[in-house]
Design a protein around this motif. Structure first.
Motif, short mmCIF file in Angstrom:
data_model
loop_
_atom_site.label_atom_id
_atom_site.label_comp_id
_atom_site.label_asym_id
_atom_site.label_seq_id
_atom_site.Cartn_x
_atom_site.Cartn_y
_atom_site.Cartn_z
N THR A 83 34.16 53.55 12.22
CA THR A 83 35.54 53.06 12.32
C THR A 83 36.38 53.97 13.21
O THR A 83 37.12 53.50 14.07
N ASN A 127 37.84 53.17 17.28
CA ASN A 127 39.28 53.17 17.57
C ASN A 127 39.70 54.26 18.55
O ASN A 127 40.86 54.29 18.95
N ASP A 141 44.31 52.43 12.27
CA ASP A 141 42.91 52.16 11.93
C ASP A 141 42.05 53.42 12.07
O ASP A 141 41.11 53.63 11.29
N SER A 160 48.00 50.37 7.65
CA SER A 160 47.26 49.49 8.56
C SER A 160 47.51 48.02 8.22
O SER A 160 47.70 47.19 9.11
N SER A 183 39.19 47.52 9.96
CA SER A 183 39.64 48.54 10.89
C SER A 183 38.62 48.83 11.98
O SER A 183 38.98 49.27 13.07
N ASN A 211 38.64 45.39 14.42
CA ASN A 211 39.90 45.12 15.13
C ASN A 211 39.88 45.55 16.59
O ASN A 211 40.23 44.75 17.47
#
Length: 319
Positions: free
Chosen positions: A29, A33, A62, A102, A269, A272
């Motif tokens: 995750t 990001n 995120d 978030s 997250s 996304n």
């Protein structure tokens, strides 16, 4: 003896898989990001004009969800390690704040799009969208801080912990905590679903009344991007809301069930950035510029001019 060895080996393999997932998902995750965070700094430093900065800014929250989830995962894996009260408190407090921030961030993006359609907002500049992004970030974190400070300050008291978990941290108030947090999760999830349903209905009616110039391909693609994020959000966060609200009916294996739902929620997250980086051409262009150290800028500017010539009406309702 052989059956015992097989069972032992199977348990070891299951333990390794569990450890890989519980540590791997938060780390993944965070990694996914990183491009969004790099792009945000690039845009700020280079003063790039970006219409969809508010959509990109969700990468900050995120990424922090991934970091805090990793710190929380350690308390689940290393149960034989003694965590201090304040160390345990901080890990869970950080995770709850970042996760709810978030969720509120996505709700803010959906609400902003609905506001634009309802009020038929005039042309907005990239600076308007950037200002809105910072408003959403600050308001999301402020509201999340308030929401989480209530239980973490009122329902916890300093005491020695044998295991770092929500049950031991909120000893005596665990049912109130899970109902409270579950209600918050469920409310935000429901608001996102309602907002996107209203927005979809309004745009459908707008398309029927003005089929030729209601909204262009760029607007439609951006709207679909937000819809995908909203649906993904609903699918991934609903399980954890249901588990928290069903605390009294889960039996003795509550923590394991919560851990599975936390991993599912983390997928929101993690996915996304893949969704908006893949679907929004503006972000892909900036990413190319970063990779090629700015040498892609001429191509981007040329493409932007071509898009404005071909579809000048698209600027009237940027996402």
């Amino acid at each position: 003896m052989s059956n015992f060895s097989v069972t032992n080996r199977t348990n070891e393999e299951q333990k390794k898989i569990t450890e890989f997932l519980i540590i791997g998902v938060p780390v993944t995750t965070l990694i996914l990001n990183v491009p969004a965070i790099v792009m945000i700094f690039w845009i700020i430093v280079r003063k790039e004009k970006v219409n969809n900065f508010h959509l990109l800014s969700i990468g900050i929250t995120d990424a922090l969800v991934g970091i805090s989830a990793y710190l929380m995962a350690e308390t689940y894996l290393y149960t034989d390690e003694i965590f201090s009260y304040y160390g345990c408190w901080t890990r869970y407090y950080m995770y709850c704040i970042s996760l709810i921030a978030s969720m509120l961030h996505l709700l803010g993006i959906c609400a902003q799009r609905l506001k634009m359609v309802l009020r038929k907002t005039a042309v907005q500049t990239p600076q308007d969208h950037r200002n809105f992004a910072w408003v959403v970030i600050l308001s999301s974190w402020t509201l999340s801080l308030i929401i989480n400070s209530i239980p973490f300050i009122i329902w916890t008291t300093r005491h020695d912990l044998t295991i770092c978990s929500l049950e031991t941290l909120f000893s005596g108030y665990e049912r109130m905590l899970f109902f409270y947090i579950g209600t918050v999760f469920g409310t935000i999830t429901l608001l996102v679903l309602i907002t996107m349903s209203i927005l979809s209905r309004l745009l459908w009616l707008l398309g029927e009344r003005h089929p030729t110039n209601a909204w262009g391909n760029k607007d439609r693609r951006l709207f679909v991007t937000v819809c995908i994020m909203a649906v993904l959000f609903f699918v991934t966060t609903s399980p954890i809301a249901c588990v928290l609200l069903s605390y009294d009916f889960l039996g003795d294996n509550r923590r394991s069930q919560r851990s599975v739902c936390v991993l599912i929620a983390l997928l929101n997250s993690a996915i996304n950035p893949i969704v908006y980086l893949y679907r929004v051409q503006e972000f892909r262009n900036i990413l190319r510029k970063i990779v090629f150290c700015g040498k892609f800028s001429n191509t981007v500017n040329h493409q932007s001019r071509v898009n404005r010539i071909k579809a000048p009406n698209l600027a009237s309702s940027p996402l």
